[in-house]
Design a protein around this motif. Structure first.
Motif: not given
Length: 337
Positions: A10, A12, A14, A23, A26-27, A67, A233
């Motif tokens: 996960n 992330s 930014e 971002p 993301r994950n 993040s 993503e």
């Protein structure tokens, strides 16, 4: 012992800009085992290089910021390691081949000095480091390795510079090798040689290889598994070249949204087949009778008929039996005509 050599959970990332927070990743989650090659595939700007830079702690902070997430190397979270331990892991446990060797090799130092530095920084004596540098240049296929030790980066070809980068990355025999676009700007023959070298070195050392690329040919040649990224993503985790042949419904839907003239359901019949799939196309016949000779300009693609010099009167839309073949009607294949 940890289940995987590398496990990203996960993650992330930014970036803080004047226009706001962007971002970049993301994950994203994936894992890599020893002796395995994982490819992260995506178009430019998809976040694949940012995710690999986070593993090596190469993101400028600020403006960048991780993040959330974890990056586990043999079960240890790199993001919570002390700075000195993280620096020790880079080079010894994790190494990276960068996209443009000429930009990442120092132009004012010889390549021999730069390879030796990677080893002396981690405690190796100068004499053994020089001998090991010569051995590495020999192993990666640099002609006259003794003479090459005293040359500068600009004195080598693009493929040779990439081999020098590989030698430098393997100087401390890392467990994980990250290759960020290793074949960019190389011709096809040199690309094949570099990929073959990476596979051969992987067999010898048992290291895991994480390759970042947008080249489907590279993925088909070297990858065991593939993670596809888009807009920061992750997509589905696919298995090698065969996995790339599996259809992805989300990608087809996005393609239809961007290119409506490619849709083939403009004249769908009650039985679920389009007019173009039926033996004779009533729509094409109607157009032939009502607009003989008029230039066909379907909505969504300007001058489509003019470009090919096609007129409706020239379309072969005669009713045919299914055995003889099916009618071909451009109107049935395009929306909004």
């Amino acid at each position: 012992m940890a289940e995987h050599l590398l496990e990203v959970r996960n993650l992330s990332v930014e970036f803080h800009t004047a226009a706001g927070i962007v971002p970049a990743v993301r994950n994203i989650s994936y894992h890599l085992d020893r002796g395995e090659t994982l490819a992260i595939l995506g178009e430019s700007g998809s976040g694949k290089s940012v995710s690999s830079s986070a593993i090596m702690n190469l993101i400028d902070m600020p403006p960048g910021r991780i993040s959330s997430g974890q990056i586990l190397l043999d079960g240890q979270d790199l993001l919570t390691m002390p700075a000195h331990a993280r620096r020790e892991a880079n080079g010894r446990r994790i190494a990276m081949i960068f996209q443009d060797p000429l930009s990442h090799l120092n132009p004012v130092y010889t390549v021999g000095w730069q390879i030796r530095e990677a080893m002396t920084t981690h405690g190796m004596q100068a004499g053994p480091a020089r001998s090991e540098a010569v051995r590495l240049l020999t192993r990666v296929g640099i002609p006259d390795p003794e003479g090459a030790m005293g040359k500068y980066p600009h004195e080598f070809s693009g493929g040779q510079r990439q081999r020098v980068m590989i030698a430098m990355a393997l100087a401390l025999r890392p467990d994980l090798l990250i290759a960020d676009e290793p074949t960019t700007a190389l011709d096809v023959t040199v690309q094949a040689e570099v990929l073959a070298l990476l596979k051969e070195l992987q067999r010898e050392t048992g290291m895991g290889v994480l390759i970042i690329t947008h080249d489907l040919g590279v993925v088909a040649e070297i990858a065991d598994r593939v993670v596809v990224m888009e807009k920061g993503e992750p997509g589905r985790d696919r298995h090698g070249a065969r996995g790339l042949q599996e259809p992805d419904p989300s990608l087809h839907q996005e393609a239809d949204r961007r290119r409506p003239w490619k849709r083939r359901d403009a004249h769908r019949a009650a039985d679920g087949r389009t007019a173009a799939q039926r033996p004779g196309c009533p729509q094409a016949l109607r157009l032939l009778r009502s607009a003989e000779g008029r230039v066909f300009r379907p909505q969504g693609r300007r001058n489509h008929g003019d470009r090919r010099g096609e007129r409706l009167g020239q379309i072969d839309a005669r009713p045919r039996s299914s055995e003889a073949g099916r009618a071909r009607c451009r109107h049935c294949a395009l929306e909004g005509a």
